[in-house]
Design a protein around this motif. Structure first.
Motif, short mmCIF file in Angstrom:
data_model
loop_
_atom_site.label_atom_id
_atom_site.label_comp_id
_atom_site.label_asym_id
_atom_site.label_seq_id
_atom_site.Cartn_x
_atom_site.Cartn_y
_atom_site.Cartn_z
N ASP A 9 39.40 37.99 47.07
CA ASP A 9 39.20 37.34 45.46
C ASP A 9 38.87 37.49 44.48
OD1 ASP A 9 40.22 34.50 43.96
OD2 ASP A 9 38.97 33.83 44.62
N LEU A 10 37.85 38.63 44.45
CA LEU A 10 36.72 38.78 43.41
C LEU A 10 37.21 40.18 42.90
CD1 LEU A 10 34.27 38.70 41.64
CD2 LEU A 10 33.31 40.20 43.52
N VAL A 11 37.97 40.98 44.00
CA VAL A 11 38.11 42.19 43.39
C VAL A 11 39.74 42.73 42.42
CG1 VAL A 11 39.39 44.26 43.53
CG2 VAL A 11 37.30 43.52 44.80
N PHE A 12 40.49 41.19 42.86
CA PHE A 12 42.26 40.47 42.24
C PHE A 12 41.43 40.26 41.08
CE2 PHE A 12 45.24 37.53 41.39
CZ PHE A 12 45.94 38.63 41.32
N THR A 13 40.80 39.12 41.21
CA THR A 13 40.63 38.45 39.85
C THR A 13 40.03 40.15 38.64
OG1 THR A 13 39.74 36.53 41.10
CG2 THR A 13 39.86 36.61 38.59
N ASN A 14 39.13 40.16 38.93
CA ASN A 14 38.46 42.06 38.65
C ASN A 14 39.13 42.49 37.61
OD1 ASN A 14 35.73 40.23 38.69
ND2 ASN A 14 34.81 42.45 39.75
N LEU A 15 40.53 42.88 38.85
CA LEU A 15 41.17 44.21 38.17
C LEU A 15 41.84 43.55 36.77
CD1 LEU A 15 42.30 46.88 38.64
CD2 LEU A 15 43.80 45.68 39.93
N VAL A 16 42.33 41.92 37.02
CA VAL A 16 43.71 41.34 36.52
C VAL A 16 42.32 40.83 34.85
CG1 VAL A 16 44.83 39.46 35.47
CG2 VAL A 16 44.52 40.12 37.33
N THR A 17 41.07 40.79 35.12
CA THR A 17 39.99 40.74 34.13
C THR A 17 39.46 42.23 33.06
OG1 THR A 17 39.11 38.83 34.63
CG2 THR A 17 37.20 39.71 33.04
N LEU A 18 39.78 43.23 34.06
CA LEU A 18 39.48 44.55 33.28
C LEU A 18 40.44 44.79 32.50
CD1 LEU A 18 37.64 45.89 35.83
CD2 LEU A 18 36.48 45.63 33.43
N TRP A 32 32.92 36.38 39.02
CA TRP A 32 32.39 37.83 38.88
C TRP A 32 31.07 37.69 38.22
CZ3 TRP A 32 29.65 39.44 34.89
CH2 TRP A 32 30.25 39.06 33.92
N MET A 33 30.61 36.10 37.92
CA MET A 33 29.13 35.96 36.93
C MET A 33 28.69 35.70 38.75
SD MET A 33 30.14 33.70 33.70
CE MET A 33 28.66 33.52 33.52
N ILE A 34 29.13 34.93 39.51
CA ILE A 34 28.38 34.75 40.56
C ILE A 34 27.70 36.38 41.48
CG2 ILE A 34 28.72 33.03 42.72
CD1 ILE A 34 29.91 31.06 41.16
N PHE A 35 28.38 36.76 42.17
CA PHE A 35 29.49 37.86 42.50
C PHE A 35 27.51 38.58 41.41
CE2 PHE A 35 32.11 36.92 44.95
CZ PHE A 35 32.18 37.61 45.96
N PHE A 36 27.54 38.59 40.46
CA PHE A 36 26.93 39.80 39.28
C PHE A 36 25.86 39.59 39.60
CE2 PHE A 36 24.39 40.90 35.67
CZ PHE A 36 24.43 42.47 35.96
N GLN A 37 25.29 38.08 38.92
CA GLN A 37 23.48 37.75 38.88
C GLN A 37 23.21 37.30 40.00
OE1 GLN A 37 23.26 34.22 36.29
NE2 GLN A 37 21.04 34.03 36.27
N ILE A 57 32.95 45.32 30.87
CA ILE A 57 33.87 46.05 31.60
C ILE A 57 32.30 47.47 32.14
CG2 ILE A 57 34.42 48.60 31.77
CD1 ILE A 57 36.46 47.90 29.63
N LEU A 58 31.96 46.90 32.26
CA LEU A 58 30.10 47.50 32.73
C LEU A 58 30.04 46.53 33.25
CD1 LEU A 58 28.26 49.05 29.66
CD2 LEU A 58 29.55 50.25 30.99
N THR A 59 29.53 44.61 33.32
CA THR A 59 29.27 44.19 34.25
C THR A 59 30.17 43.38 34.90
OG1 THR A 59 29.75 42.38 32.41
CG2 THR A 59 28.03 42.99 32.91
N ILE A 60 31.42 43.13 34.70
CA ILE A 60 32.64 42.79 36.07
C ILE A 60 32.51 44.65 36.79
CG2 ILE A 60 35.05 42.81 35.42
CD1 ILE A 60 34.94 41.14 33.36
N SER A 61 33.20 45.25 36.35
CA SER A 61 33.22 46.63 37.14
C SER A 61 31.50 46.50 38.44
CB SER A 61 33.02 48.09 37.08
OG SER A 61 32.08 48.24 35.73
N ALA A 62 30.12 46.56 38.02
CA ALA A 62 29.79 46.64 38.36
C ALA A 62 29.50 45.26 39.86
CB ALA A 62 27.88 46.22 37.44
N SER A 63 29.61 43.82 39.16
CA SER A 63 30.29 43.13 39.79
C SER A 63 31.30 43.30 41.54
CB SER A 63 30.84 41.83 39.26
OG SER A 63 31.88 41.85 39.59
N THR A 64 31.96 44.32 40.85
CA THR A 64 33.14 44.62 42.33
C THR A 64 32.37 45.85 43.13
OG1 THR A 64 34.74 44.54 40.44
CG2 THR A 64 35.22 46.04 42.09
#
Length: 459
Positions: free
Chosen positions: A132-141, A243-248, A334-341
């Motif tokens: 779920d996160l990878v798909f959402t992150n790709l669209v967001t990126l 992604w914020m939840i995964f990242f923080q 891009i930096l934070t979302i790719s890191a969460s991925t």
């Protein structure tokens, strides 16, 4: 075992494994903790705060990304100062509630969100959350690269420069071999999110109108029910995302926070939320300067969109600042979302997931960071791809997919076997319950209304 957690190991979720030789990651964290303990023993409060802040501010300002700031500006251009100005403040208050839980779970367990889902609820749920996160992150990126492209277009630079810049930043930021260095590089970039506030000041808004909107939530927006739901969902998706939840949570664990650092972690999260709310409101106020001037056309993203429109109405300086703000917003995201991925994929596969590891030790973590950014960069170079639709709907997608992520987060934060005395209390559960309900209702209502509208058109 120290009850404060300063020297405590995380609660075991599986039988202990044989002890291994200290790794470079262990030594790096030990040096960071030694600096924290030294600052605490010398009562250097400000230096201690400087050492411990980072994940919360980055999560919040990372969420003030390109699509979010374009969405805020578009709302201001369409409706002026009114309901959505205080609504941004409310949504960031909800974000603070959610992100405080992420920080607390990461600090207490020393584990990332993906790893805990996998270990507590099974591989199927862990991979579902990561997928779920990878798909959402790709669209967001993709939307982040679109924002950088819009910002660069104001300076007559093309899509190729935007793609190259984004990927180069990811490579540069993770080349330091330390979480601390990566975090400080991204924090340095995030400071420039304040350009949106400066843009708002330069358009010379009415202080009285801003105060009236903040205090009364008025005037209310006009338009179709579907349009209002879209704006509500988009605004929520601009402040609280998976992604914020995964990242923080993962960044808090990677930074080495412990239960003894919870007070500073909360300050970090609240400061990030307050700054993000102020800068987000700045984007809306700047966009409101276009009300009555035909709004801003972002059709055909080879054009400069909002920056160009603002330069025509309020001068080239405002347009340039807004354009630079979009470049910053896209770059930090891009930096934070790719890191969460990278965190999510590595945690779910059991691979190393830390910026304190070398490339050889955490190959999948670093590869996922770069690969997801490179794919998004490639998409914006494909002729005919509906980039505008992707950019404007990225936040709505995040809103629709967020409730499941939040429910798991609440379950982890209430797990007393996992969290002990640091588990959620009644107030935290009430606040996050309201947040989940608002997000779920807005996302579901928008989805149902859109479905019914399509049925009406077919009929």
């Amino acid at each position: 075992m120290d009850e404060t957690g300063e020297f405590a190991l995380p609660l075991p979720l599986r039988p202990p494994e044989p002890q291994e030789t200290l790794t470079g990651e262990d030594l790096a964290r030990a040096r960071d903790r030694a600096r924290v303990l030294s600052a605490r023993s010398r009562s250097s409060r400000w230096f201690l705060l400087w050492l411990l802040v980072g994940p919360g501010i980055l999560a919040m300002l990372g969420e003030n990304d390109g699509p979010s700031m374009i969405s805020y500006a578009a709302t201001g251009a369409a409706y002026g100062l009114g309901f959505f100005l205080p609504f941004i403040v409310v949504t960031f208050a909800m974000a603070i509630v959610c992100q405080e839980m992420c920080m607390r779970v990461g600090a207490v367990t020393h584990r990332g969100y993906g790893q805990l889902i996998l270990e507590r609820y099974g591989r199927a749920w862990g991979w579902l959350a990561a997928g779920d996160l990878v798909f959402t992150n790709l669209v967001t990126l993709i939307a982040e690269f679109v924002a950088i492209r819009v910002g660069l277009a104001f300076f007559h630079l093309g899509a190729g420069v935007a793609a190259l810049l984004g990927v180069a930043l990811v490579l540069m930021a993770q080349s330091g071999g330390r979480y601390w260095r990566w975090e400080r590089i991204v924090l340095g970039l995030a400071v420039f999110n304040g350009l949106f506030l400066l843009s708002a000041v330069l358009v010379k808004p009415s202080v009285g109108h801003i105060g009236h909107a903040l205090l009364t939530f008025s005037p209310l927006p006009h338009g179709s029910f579907n349009e209002i739901l879209l704006l509500l969902a988009s605004t929520i998706g601009a402040t609280v995302t998976p992604w914020m939840i995964f990242f923080q949570q993962s960044a808090s664990a990677d930074k080495g926070l412990t239960p003894h650092d919870l007070a500073h972690g909360r300050i970090d999260t609240v400061v990030g939320g307050v700054l993000a709310a102020i800068f987000g409101c700045g984007a809306l106020v700047a966009g409101a300067a276009l009300l009555g001037h035909g709004g801003a056309s972002v059709d055909g993203l080879a054009g400069a969109g909002f920056p160009e429109a603002l330069s025509h109405v309020d001068g080239n300086t405002v347009g340039a600042l807004f354009a630079l703000g979009l470049i910053e917003a896209g770059a930090v995201a891009i930096l934070t979302i790719s890191a969460s991925t990278g965190y999510a994929i590595s945690e779910c596969t059991g691979a190393s997931s830390s910026f304190n590891r070398t490339l050889r030790e955490a190959r999948s973590f670093y590869s996922a960071n770069v690969l997801v950014a490179a794919i998004a960069a490639a998409v914006i170079l494909i002729p005919g791809v509906p980039l505008l639709a992707i950019a404007l709907n990225a936040n709505v997608l995040a809103t629709v997919l967020l409730p499941v992520t939040l429910v798991f987060m609440v379950m982890l934060a209430n797990d007393r076997q996992l969290m002990g005395r640091f588990a959620n209390g009644p107030f935290a559960n009430l606040a996050v319950g309201v947040t989940v309900a608002v997000v779920a209702v807005c996302g579901a209502a928008y989805g149902i209304d859109s479905f019914l509208s399509q049925l009406h058109l077919i009929g």
